[in-house]
Scaffold this active site. Structure first.
Site, short mmCIF file in Angstrom:
data_model
loop_
_atom_site.label_atom_id
_atom_site.label_comp_id
_atom_site.label_asym_id
_atom_site.label_seq_id
_atom_site.Cartn_x
_atom_site.Cartn_y
_atom_site.Cartn_z
CD1 TRP A 97 -62.46 -50.67 9.77
CD2 TRP A 97 -60.31 -50.29 10.19
NE1 TRP A 97 -62.31 -49.31 9.94
CE2 TRP A 97 -61.00 -49.05 10.20
CE3 TRP A 97 -58.93 -50.31 10.43
CZ2 TRP A 97 -60.36 -47.84 10.44
CZ3 TRP A 97 -58.30 -49.10 10.67
CH2 TRP A 97 -59.00 -47.88 10.68
CG HIS A 104 -57.90 -53.79 3.36
ND1 HIS A 104 -56.95 -52.90 2.87
CD2 HIS A 104 -58.86 -53.84 2.40
CE1 HIS A 104 -57.34 -52.44 1.69
NE2 HIS A 104 -58.48 -53.00 1.39
CG HIS A 152 -53.53 -54.90 4.64
ND1 HIS A 152 -53.66 -54.83 6.01
CD2 HIS A 152 -53.97 -53.71 4.16
CE1 HIS A 152 -54.16 -53.65 6.34
NE2 HIS A 152 -54.35 -52.95 5.24
CG ASP A 155 -54.22 -49.87 2.08
OD1 ASP A 155 -54.63 -50.99 2.42
OD2 ASP A 155 -54.36 -48.85 2.79
CG HIS A 185 -58.34 -49.29 0.45
ND1 HIS A 185 -59.51 -49.92 0.79
CD2 HIS A 185 -57.77 -48.89 1.64
CE1 HIS A 185 -59.66 -49.91 2.09
NE2 HIS A 185 -58.63 -49.29 2.63
CG HIS A 215 -55.35 -44.02 3.25
ND1 HIS A 215 -55.70 -44.02 4.58
CD2 HIS A 215 -55.09 -45.32 2.93
CE1 HIS A 215 -55.65 -45.26 5.05
NE2 HIS A 215 -55.28 -46.07 4.07
CD GLU A 232 -52.99 -49.36 5.94
OE1 GLU A 232 -53.23 -48.15 5.88
OE2 GLU A 232 -53.86 -50.25 5.70
#
Length: 208
Positions: A19, A49, A53, A55, A59, A160, A172
């Protein structure tokens, strides 16, 4: 003959996309046989992440459960893969045409091409109305082949929160490009890290 397991996990390496602004993955040997050590011993530095992964609610919700608090049974069992390739946003409208009777874990194939070493310019995201829809269907785990269920620039993380408010948990960065839609057994166990907001997982499917 037993059906083989299909690996749907991104390979973690120093080339893997992360990210924007997140911790890059690093791996180094801190002891080696070549240098006289009893064994080769490696150390990693990474965001939780990185790659494929899970969440944890913590998070995106400060009062949410951390990963070590979650039931491992959620990540093991029957799952359904559906193709929504072509949809840039996925919600009630895109999913209500599928037969989701009895489905508890739903994996979304949103693309036929995956590039784990290149972060996408845009993400096929989930709509805010997906949480209530999944809860109505009895689905408590959603997986996507995208880096996030929300867009790159999103600060509100509406998808989310929609999932959290409806008791749906998130995986994800799955690799689903070569997986045909259908019913599978899923194993996608995160590491049991105390207080963690997420964890890389090794995810595999087996056709049923």
């Amino acid at each position: 003959m037993n059906k083989e397991w299909i690996d749907i996990t991104q390979t973690i390496s120093t080339r893997i996309a992360t990210w924007p602004g997140d911790t890059l993955f690093e791996y180094e040997l801190t002891a080696t046989k070549d240098d006289g050590g009893a064994a080769n011993v490696g150390t990693i530095t990474a965001s939780l992440h990185t790659g494929t992964h899970a969440d944890a609610p913590f998070h995106y919700v400060s009062e949410g459960k951390t990963l070590d608090m979650l039931d491992v049974n959620m990540y093991i069992g029957r799952a359904k893969v559906v193709s929504v390739v072509g949809a840039t946003e996925i919600g009630r409208e895109e999913l209500e045409g599928f037969d989701l009777t009895g489905v508890e874990r739903l994996l979304l194939k949103t693309t036929n091409t995956a590039s784990p070493e290149k972060f996408p310019d845009r993400i096929n995201t989930l709509k805010e109305n997906i949480g209530p829809f999944l809860k109505e269907k009895g689905i408590y785990l959603i997986g996507t082949d995208q880096p996030s269920v929300d867009g790159i620039e999103s600060k509100e993380l509406l998808a989310h929160h929609s999932l959290f408010n409806n008791d749906v948990f998130i995986i994800e960065n799955l690799l689903l490009e070569k997986v045909e839609p259908g019913d599978y057994d899923l194993i996608a166990l995160p590491l049991k890290i105390e207080g963690a907001d997420g964890s890389p997982i090794r995810a595999v499917l087996r056709k049923v």
